[in-house]
Write an enzyme that holds these catalytic residues in place. Structure first.
Site, PDB file in Angstrom:
ATOM      1  N   GLY A  52       0.835  -1.201   0.000  1.00  0.00           N
ATOM      2  CA  GLY A  52       0.000   0.000   0.000  1.00  0.00           C
ATOM      3  C   GLY A  52       0.866   1.245   0.000  1.00  0.00           C
ATOM      4  N   CYS A  79       5.148  -6.221   1.508  1.00  0.00           N
ATOM      5  CA  CYS A  79       5.506  -4.796   1.415  1.00  0.00           C
ATOM      6  C   CYS A  79       4.923  -4.000   2.601  1.00  0.00           C
ATOM      7  CB  CYS A  79       5.077  -4.243   0.052  1.00  0.00           C
ATOM      8  SG  CYS A  79       5.887  -2.695  -0.326  1.00  0.00           S
ATOM      9  N   TYR A  80       3.860  -3.213   2.391  1.00  0.00           N
ATOM     10  CA  TYR A  80       3.264  -2.501   3.539  1.00  0.00           C
ATOM     11  C   TYR A  80       2.827  -3.518   4.599  1.00  0.00           C
ATOM     12  CZ  TYR A  80       0.204   0.791   6.056  1.00  0.00           C
ATOM     13  OH  TYR A  80      -0.377   1.574   7.019  1.00  0.00           O
ATOM     14  N   HIS A 166       7.651  -8.109  -3.722  1.00  0.00           N
ATOM     15  CA  HIS A 166       6.328  -8.521  -4.226  1.00  0.00           C
ATOM     16  C   HIS A 166       6.402  -9.888  -4.899  1.00  0.00           C
ATOM     17  CE1 HIS A 166       4.095  -4.763  -3.552  1.00  0.00           C
ATOM     18  NE2 HIS A 166       5.298  -4.212  -3.653  1.00  0.00           N
ATOM     19  N   GLU A 168       4.044 -11.618  -5.890  1.00  0.00           N
ATOM     20  CA  GLU A 168       2.959 -11.749  -6.868  1.00  0.00           C
ATOM     21  C   GLU A 168       3.337 -11.202  -8.245  1.00  0.00           C
ATOM     22  OE1 GLU A 168       3.226  -9.641  -4.448  1.00  0.00           O
ATOM     23  OE2 GLU A 168       2.184  -7.745  -4.776  1.00  0.00           O
ATOM     24  N   GLY A 218     -22.474  -8.047 -26.630  1.00  0.00           N
ATOM     25  CA  GLY A 218     -21.718  -8.817 -27.622  1.00  0.00           C
ATOM     26  C   GLY A 218     -20.331  -9.142 -27.119  1.00  0.00           C
ATOM     27  N   ASP A 221     -18.115 -11.145 -21.501  1.00  0.00           N
ATOM     28  CA  ASP A 221     -18.732 -11.267 -20.174  1.00  0.00           C
ATOM     29  C   ASP A 221     -20.261 -11.390 -20.255  1.00  0.00           C
ATOM     30  OD1 ASP A 221     -16.158 -10.817 -19.422  1.00  0.00           O
ATOM     31  OD2 ASP A 221     -16.485  -8.739 -18.803  1.00  0.00           O
ATOM     32  N   SER A 222     -20.902 -10.440 -20.951  1.00  0.00           N
ATOM     33  CA  SER A 222     -22.371 -10.488 -20.953  1.00  0.00           C
ATOM     34  C   SER A 222     -22.869 -11.691 -21.759  1.00  0.00           C
ATOM     35  CB  SER A 222     -22.980  -9.178 -21.460  1.00  0.00           C
ATOM     36  OG  SER A 222     -22.553  -8.902 -22.763  1.00  0.00           O
ATOM     37  N   LYS A 367     -11.595 -12.035 -15.843  1.00  0.00           N
ATOM     38  CA  LYS A 367     -11.854 -12.275 -17.269  1.00  0.00           C
ATOM     39  C   LYS A 367     -11.402 -13.660 -17.746  1.00  0.00           C
ATOM     40  CE  LYS A 367     -13.087  -9.952 -20.909  1.00  0.00           C
ATOM     41  NZ  LYS A 367     -14.114  -8.918 -20.762  1.00  0.00           N
TER      42      LYS A 367
END
Ligand code: XMP
Length: 511
Positions: A52, A79-80, A166, A168, A218, A221-222, A367
Site C-alpha cells: 500500500g 511490502c506494507y 512482491h 505476486e 456482444g 462477459d455479458s 476475465k
C-alpha cells in the site's frame, strides 16, 4: 472463502488474488478495516496483507485488526503488510536512506518454510518501497536480506511470514513458489477450478421465478452470463442489445450470429445511433462523454423494458455480465481513505428505481476465469478470445468531439489493424488492440503534394485481465505495413503512431 487478501491500496492487490486463485485456492479482496470476527463469519483460513502507499510509521496510517494478529490465522504480509506485521508487534519501521524500486538481488538465509524448494542462494525480486524494517520483532527469524535491507523476509511463527518484495509480480523469481509454500502451510483446500466454479454458479442460478431482462453488448462477459442463464431459463430470458452507433465495423451482425448459435430465443436489437450521436455532439470531455453514454443507455434500456413488459409480462430480474474487477474497488487515494472507483462498465450505474433483482452470475470471476466458463459452455474459442471492448465504444477512441466522419475513420483503421494482426498471427499475442483517432493534424506528403491530415494511434497490448498491461513487440515490417495501409486506404489520415506505454502508468483506453 479460503484466503482473504486485505487490500491496503497496492496496485498489485488484484494480482495477489489472481496468483492465489491460479494456485487453485479460493481468494478474495477485502477492505483493510476487516475485523477478525468478520473473517470468522466468512470462514477465512488464511490472510494476506497487501502492499500500500502509506507510511506505516506515521500515526493514523492503516492498521490490521489486532485480533487478527492475536489469532492463530496463518498470515503473509507483503511490502506494507510486511511493515505492518513488524510495527504492530514490537519492531521498528522507518524511512530508508534509499528507496528501492524495480529489480533487487535478495540473499536467502533460510531455505525452510517460505523459501522451501528454491535451489539457488540468491534470487531477483521486484521491490517498490522507500520505508523499511529497521528492527524486526525480537522473536522473528530473518529469512532473507538484500544489500540495502537486512530484513527482507521474516518468519514470526511457523505459519506467519512477511516479505518486503512482491512475490505476486512476475519479475520476482520463484514468486509463485513462495506464495505456494505459504499456502501449503495453511489449512486451505485447493478447490478453485473451472469445474467447481461452474457447478457453484449453476447451483446459485437455480430456483428463480419470473422473466429475466438482460443487457448484452456482444462482449465475452455479458454473452457468457447470458449463456449461463439461458441453460436454465431459455424461455424466460430476454436479451436487449443497444446499437449505439459507437460500435466497430460489423459488430451488430456479429452479435446476432453469436446469439443465434447460442440458441438464445429472445434477442432484441435497439437502433439508437442517431440519439447517441446527437447527444454527444460537440462534447469533448472524456468523463462527460462517458456519463452521457451511460445515461442514454439506461434511458433506452428502461424504455425498452417497458415495451417488452407489455408484450411478455413483468420482469423480476435484471441479468448483467458484471465481473469481479468491475465491483471491487482496489485503490486508495494518497491519504488512504477514499477508494477510487472506475466510472466504467456494464449498464453504467443503474438508477435506484429499477424494480428488478440483479442476477450477476460472473460477479466473483476475473476475465480469464470467465473464458474458462465459456469453454465449458462450448462457446467458440474464437469468440472467447475476443478482445474486450469498452462500454462507451469508439467514443473513447476518438479524442475530442465525435461525428460520423471520425467514426468511419476509426472503424476503417480498426478493421485494417484487425486484418493485419490476423494475417501475421500477432492476434494471438494481443490481449487487446485498437486504433484511435487523435485530435491533431500533422503535415505529410502524399504523392507529391503537401497534406495536413488526421493522426491515428494504434495500441496493441498483452495482459492477463486488463489490470496491468505490456505492449507487444511489433516487428518493424508489420508496423510499416499497418501504417502504410491505414494512410493509403483511409482518406484524411497521413500519420500513424504506436503507443509504447505500459499500464500502469497509462490505462489501456486513452480516455
Ligand atoms: P483501462 O482503460 O481502465 O481499461 O485500462 C481496462 C479494460 O477495461 C476496458 N474498459 C471498459 N470496459 N466499459 C467496459 O465494459 C467501459 O467503460 C470501459 N472502459 C475501459 C478496456 O477496454 C480494457 O480492456
Amino acid at each position: 472463502m479460503c484466503v482473504a487478501i486485505l487490500d491496503f491500496g497496492s496496485q498489485y492487490s488484484h494480482l495477489i488474488v489472481r496468483r492465489i486463485r491460479g494456485l487453485g485456492y479460493n481468494a478474495f479482496l477485502l477492505p483493510p478495516s476487516t475485523t477478525y470476527s468478520q473473517l470468522r463469519k466468512l470462514s477465512v483460513k488464511a490472510v494476506i496483507l497487501s502492499g500500500g502507499p502509506q507510511d506505516a510509521y506515521i500515526q493514523g496510517s492503516l492498521r490490521v485488526d489486532h485480533k487478527i494478529l492475536d489469532s492463530e490465522l496463518p498470515l503473509l504480509g507483503i511490502c506494507y503488510g510486511h511493515q505492518l506485521l513488524t510495527i504492530q508487534s514490537d519492531g521498528l519501521v522507518e524511512r530508508g536512506e534509499k528507496a528501492e524500486y524495480g529489480i533487487a538481488d535478495v540473499k536467502i538465509n533460510n531455505k525452510n518454510s517460505l523459501f522451501r524448494g528454491i535451489k539457488t542462494d540468491s534470487i531477483q525480486v521486484w521491490m517498490s518501497h522507500s520505508d523499511k524494517v529497521q528492527s524486526p520483532p525480537k522473536t522473528a527469524k530473518v529469512l532473507a536480506s538484500s544489500a540495502t535491507d537486512m530484513y527482507t523476509a521474516l518468519e514470526f511463527t511457523p505459519t506467519r511470514f512477511s516479505v518486503q518484495f512482491h512475490p505476486e509480480v512476475s519479475h520476482t523469481e520463484f514468486g509463485l513458489n513462495i506464495l505456494s509454500n505459504f499456502m501449503e502451510l495453511t489449512k486451505c483446500e485447493k478447490n478453485w477450478n473451472p469445474s467447481q466454479i461452474y457447478t457453484d454458479i449453476h447451483n446459485s442460478l437455480l430456483g428463480k421465478e419470473g422473466n429475466i431482462l438482460m443487457a448484452v453488448s456482444g462482449g465475452v462477459d455479458s454473452t457468457v452470463a447470458a449463456a449461463l442463464i439461458n441453460e436454465i431459463y431459455p424461455d424466460n430470458l430476454y436479451c436487449v442489445y443497444v446499437d449505439t452507433g459507437l460500435m466497430r465495423d460489423g459488430e451488430t451482425e456479429y452479435v446476432k450470429s453469436v446469439f443465434n448459435k447460442l440458441h438464445i430465443n429472445h434477442l432484441f436489437i435497439v437502433e439508437a445511433q442517431d440519439l447517441f450521436l446527437s447527444r454527444l455532439k460537440g462534447v469533448k470531455d472524456p468523463e462527460q462523454k462517458r456519463k452521457i453514454i451511460g445515461q442514454t443507455f439506461i434511458e433506452i434500456f428502461v424504455d425498452e423494458s417497458k415495451k417488452l413488459e407489455k408484450q411478455f409480462g413483468n420482469f423480476s430480474y435484471l441479468g448483467q455480465g458484471t465481473i469481479y474487477p468491475d465491483r471491487v474497488e482496489s485503490s486508495f487515494d494518497k491519504d488512504g481513505n477514499s477508494k477510487v472507483i472506475k466510472s466504467h462498465h456494464n449498464v453504467g450505474g443503474l438508477p435506484d428505481y429499477l424494480p428488478f433483482d440483479l442476477i450477476e452470475p460472473l460477479k466473483e470471476l476475473y476475465k480469464d476465469e470467465v473464458r474458462e466458463i465459456g469453454k465449458r459452455l462450448k462457446l467458440d474459442e474464437e469468440f472467447l478470445s475476443r478482445q474486450p471492448f469498452p462500454g462507451p465504444g469508439l467514443a473513447v477512441r476518438i479524442l475530442g468531439t465525435i461525428d460520423e466522419e471520425k467514426l468511419n475513420i476509426v472503424r476503417k483503421a480498426d478493421k485494417i489493424l484487425h486484418e493485419e494482426l490476423k494475417r501475421n498471427n500477432l492476434i494471438e499475442k494481443a490481449w487487446q488492440f485498437y486504433a484511435a483517432l487523435l485530435p491533431i493534424k500533422t503535415v505529410g506528403v502524399k504523392g507529391d503534394a503537401r497534406s495536413y491530415e488526421n493522426s491515428i494511434v494504434i495500441r496493441i497490448i498483452d495482459s492477463i485481465d486488463g489490470m496491468t498491461a505490456d505492449i507487444i513487440d511489433l516487428p518493424k515490417k508489420e508496423a510499416v505495413r499497418i501504417s502504410s495501409r491505414i494512410v493509403n486506404e483511409i482518406d484524411g489520415v497521413n500519420r500513424v503512431f504506436y503507443d509504447i506505454t505500459q499500464k500502469p502508468p497509462a490505462t489501456i483506453e486513452l480516455e
